[in-house]
Design a protein around this motif. Sequence first.
Motif, mmCIF file in Angstrom:
data_model
loop_
_atom_site.group_PDB
_atom_site.id
_atom_site.type_symbol
_atom_site.label_atom_id
_atom_site.label_comp_id
_atom_site.label_asym_id
_atom_site.label_seq_id
_atom_site.Cartn_x
_atom_site.Cartn_y
_atom_site.Cartn_z
ATOM 1 N N ILE A 74 2.582 15.136 20.375
ATOM 2 C CA ILE A 74 2.525 16.295 21.267
ATOM 3 C C ILE A 74 1.978 17.517 20.538
ATOM 4 N N MET A 75 2.421 17.717 19.284
ATOM 5 C CA MET A 75 2.026 18.913 18.547
ATOM 6 C C MET A 75 0.566 18.877 18.113
ATOM 7 N N VAL A 76 -0.010 17.694 17.915
ATOM 8 C CA VAL A 76 -1.444 17.634 17.627
ATOM 9 C C VAL A 76 -2.225 18.285 18.762
ATOM 10 N N ARG A 77 -1.905 17.895 19.976
ATOM 11 C CA ARG A 77 -2.600 18.434 21.142
ATOM 12 C C ARG A 77 -2.359 19.932 21.281
ATOM 13 N N ILE A 78 -1.097 20.338 21.114
ATOM 14 C CA ILE A 78 -0.742 21.746 21.317
ATOM 15 C C ILE A 78 -1.406 22.639 20.270
ATOM 16 N N VAL A 79 -1.339 22.241 18.993
ATOM 17 C CA VAL A 79 -1.904 23.072 17.933
ATOM 18 C C VAL A 79 -3.414 23.238 18.114
ATOM 19 N N VAL A 80 -4.121 22.139 18.383
ATOM 20 C CA VAL A 80 -5.566 22.236 18.593
ATOM 21 C C VAL A 80 -5.874 23.174 19.758
ATOM 22 N N ASP A 81 -5.124 23.023 20.845
ATOM 23 C CA ASP A 81 -5.385 23.821 22.047
ATOM 24 C C ASP A 81 -5.145 25.305 21.799
ATOM 25 N N ARG B 134 0.837 -1.199 0.000
ATOM 26 C CA ARG B 134 0.000 0.000 0.000
ATOM 27 C C ARG B 134 0.867 1.243 0.000
ATOM 28 N N LYS B 135 0.524 2.194 -0.867
ATOM 29 C CA LYS B 135 1.221 3.478 -0.873
ATOM 30 C C LYS B 135 0.387 4.468 -0.078
ATOM 31 N N ARG B 136 0.951 5.067 0.926
ATOM 32 C CA ARG B 136 0.213 6.022 1.745
ATOM 33 C C ARG B 136 0.151 7.370 1.047
ATOM 34 N N PRO B 137 -1.026 7.936 0.859
ATOM 35 C CA PRO B 137 -1.132 9.262 0.252
ATOM 36 C C PRO B 137 -0.314 10.278 1.020
ATOM 37 N N ASP B 138 0.158 11.306 0.298
ATOM 38 C CA ASP B 138 1.069 12.268 0.909
ATOM 39 C C ASP B 138 0.438 13.034 2.055
ATOM 40 N N PHE B 139 -0.891 13.265 1.989
ATOM 41 C CA PHE B 139 -1.505 14.088 3.027
ATOM 42 C C PHE B 139 -1.593 13.374 4.357
ATOM 43 N N GLU B 140 -1.273 12.085 4.391
ATOM 44 C CA GLU B 140 -1.268 11.372 5.658
ATOM 45 C C GLU B 140 0.098 11.432 6.333
ATOM 46 N N LYS B 141 1.090 11.982 5.673
ATOM 47 C CA LYS B 141 2.455 11.885 6.173
ATOM 48 C C LYS B 141 2.808 12.990 7.168
ATOM 49 N N ARG B 142 2.130 14.128 7.109
ATOM 50 C CA ARG B 142 2.485 15.264 7.958
ATOM 51 C C ARG B 142 1.248 15.815 8.656
ATOM 52 N N LEU B 143 1.473 16.499 9.750
ATOM 53 C CA LEU B 143 0.366 17.040 10.546
ATOM 54 C C LEU B 143 -0.372 18.152 9.806
ATOM 55 N N PHE B 144 -1.697 18.124 9.887
ATOM 56 C CA PHE B 144 -2.540 19.219 9.417
ATOM 57 C C PHE B 144 -2.071 19.769 8.063
ATOM 58 N N GLN B 145 -1.714 18.875 7.133
ATOM 59 C CA GLN B 145 -1.034 19.303 5.920
ATOM 60 C C GLN B 145 -1.848 20.261 5.065
ATOM 61 N N SER B 146 -3.173 20.127 5.069
ATOM 62 C CA SER B 146 -3.992 20.975 4.200
ATOM 63 C C SER B 146 -4.535 22.211 4.910
ATOM 64 N N GLY C 250 -8.267 18.795 11.790
ATOM 65 C CA GLY C 250 -7.869 19.738 10.747
ATOM 66 C C GLY C 250 -9.014 20.612 10.274
ATOM 67 N N PRO C 251 -10.178 20.024 9.927
ATOM 68 C CA PRO C 251 -11.316 20.861 9.499
ATOM 69 C C PRO C 251 -11.759 21.848 10.574
ATOM 70 N N LEU C 252 -11.661 21.461 11.852
ATOM 71 C CA LEU C 252 -12.038 22.379 12.934
ATOM 72 C C LEU C 252 -11.141 23.604 12.930
ATOM 73 N N LEU C 253 -9.835 23.398 12.755
ATOM 74 C CA LEU C 253 -8.907 24.532 12.733
ATOM 75 C C LEU C 253 -9.252 25.483 11.586
ATOM 76 N N SER C 254 -9.548 24.917 10.414
ATOM 77 C CA SER C 254 -9.902 25.750 9.265
ATOM 78 C C SER C 254 -11.187 26.528 9.511
ATOM 79 N N LYS C 255 -12.167 25.879 10.126
ATOM 80 C CA LYS C 255 -13.444 26.544 10.396
ATOM 81 C C LYS C 255 -13.288 27.662 11.434
ATOM 82 N N VAL C 256 -12.416 27.427 12.416
ATOM 83 C CA VAL C 256 -12.139 28.476 13.402
ATOM 84 C C VAL C 256 -11.577 29.702 12.705
ATOM 85 N N ASP C 257 -10.656 29.481 11.768
ATOM 86 C CA ASP C 257 -10.049 30.594 11.041
ATOM 87 C C ASP C 257 -11.090 31.328 10.203
ATOM 88 N N GLU C 258 -11.999 30.582 9.557
ATOM 89 C CA GLU C 258 -13.073 31.209 8.778
ATOM 90 C C GLU C 258 -13.985 32.047 9.673
#
Length: 452
Positions: A348-355, A305-317, A437-445
Amino acid sequence: MGGMKQASMHVSSLVLDETNPRHAKQTSSLEESIAALLEKGPDKLLRLARNIVQHGLNPTELIVVMTNGSQNVVLEGNRRVATLKLLNKPSLAPTEPLQRKFAAIANSGVVPRRVQCVVAENRAQAAHWIRLRHTGENSGIGVVKWNSAEVSRFGGRSTPTEKARILTEAVSDLFAEDAELLKDVATVREARLTNLGRMIGDPEVRNRMGISFDGDVVLTSYPKGKLRPIISRLFQDLAGPVSVDKIKTKRQRNSYLQQVEDDLPKLAYRLDEPQKLANSTVGHDVGETTETSGSSDAPSKTSRRKRPDFEKRLFQSVSLRHVSLRTSEVLEEAKRISIDEMPNVAAIMVRIVVDIVVTDAAEQLGWKRNQADLKGRIGAALHQIDPAQDDSSLSDAWRFSQKDEGALVLKTLHSFVHSWQNNPLTSEVRKLSAAYGPLLSKVDELLEKKKR
């Protein structure tokens, strides 16, 4: 530069130009000149300050000064010199908050004390070069800006615009016989590449179209024949009526997907494994076998299986433009983290960024209720953004933040930071990044709407 000489000068010896064209009216002091520059956008000077402390001054663009008696008046580079003066003496900023910010940046690294300058005898001697620097291409003798494709090629493979360029090349190769499609591809590549990048930078768009990226290779989850309708429709729309204003937000892109539903490939034709989007076998579509297989749309297997690129890094989009400067910078730094290579840091950064994003929004918008813990802060953001709980892109964020499963997920987020016995799984990190990720984008909107 026209007979002018170079000299190293101390920042304190440089005088800002009180007749700087950036000022609406002539200033009469250093403080007035700095205030006038800050009025045009303090965040820009703060970013410049941080860049100078981190990387130094740009060696490809020297400051131009004119000796006027005992003074060295800055003719070119007033923003840079003003920033250096603020870093060396933050009290020059007109407000206490700005003074604190410049002081904090100065304390985070090395602040240059001396700068390399080009010395002009008078304004006329430097005028030709300054005019070329600030008045566009001037038929080729000025600064010729890169177009989006050129910027993308320089910037590397990871940007949405560069992925868009890679996709145009793959589509041109795969559908070389389709003259109408190639015409639309050429239009998008030359004038609408960033719009295409905005579309395929959205994981949901990529998923519904069945495309992903492995480095600079485009992968498809559908046979060529099933992919052609949506590829043709997308490039036709982007080359024609669909402007950036119609695909700017996540909600708008979801609306576009609904409009082109009939052109999207059906899930029944999805391949077992993604395959390279290219004419790998003459006469056969991608993912299709020979007639002896019994079906022209039958999928072929791959060894892994090839993992799509957007799964490789945090909050990529995710891209945040309306949160505070530091919050957006934390996100951009977090997006560089490879989940597979650094799972502990990523967790760790998932928690920190969301917070920090939901906390930033609460502070800017004056939310007072449910701010005592992370669950409350996330819940407050969700209720503000999606009170009817009917936004499908936020369904996982709702599920992960409420009731039994929510308690478990939030406990996991907490343990990522505070429990050294917890070894995070990359699958957990990926799932949380995709959910929030979608929550962060919606907060910005939401912040954008409230600021209007």
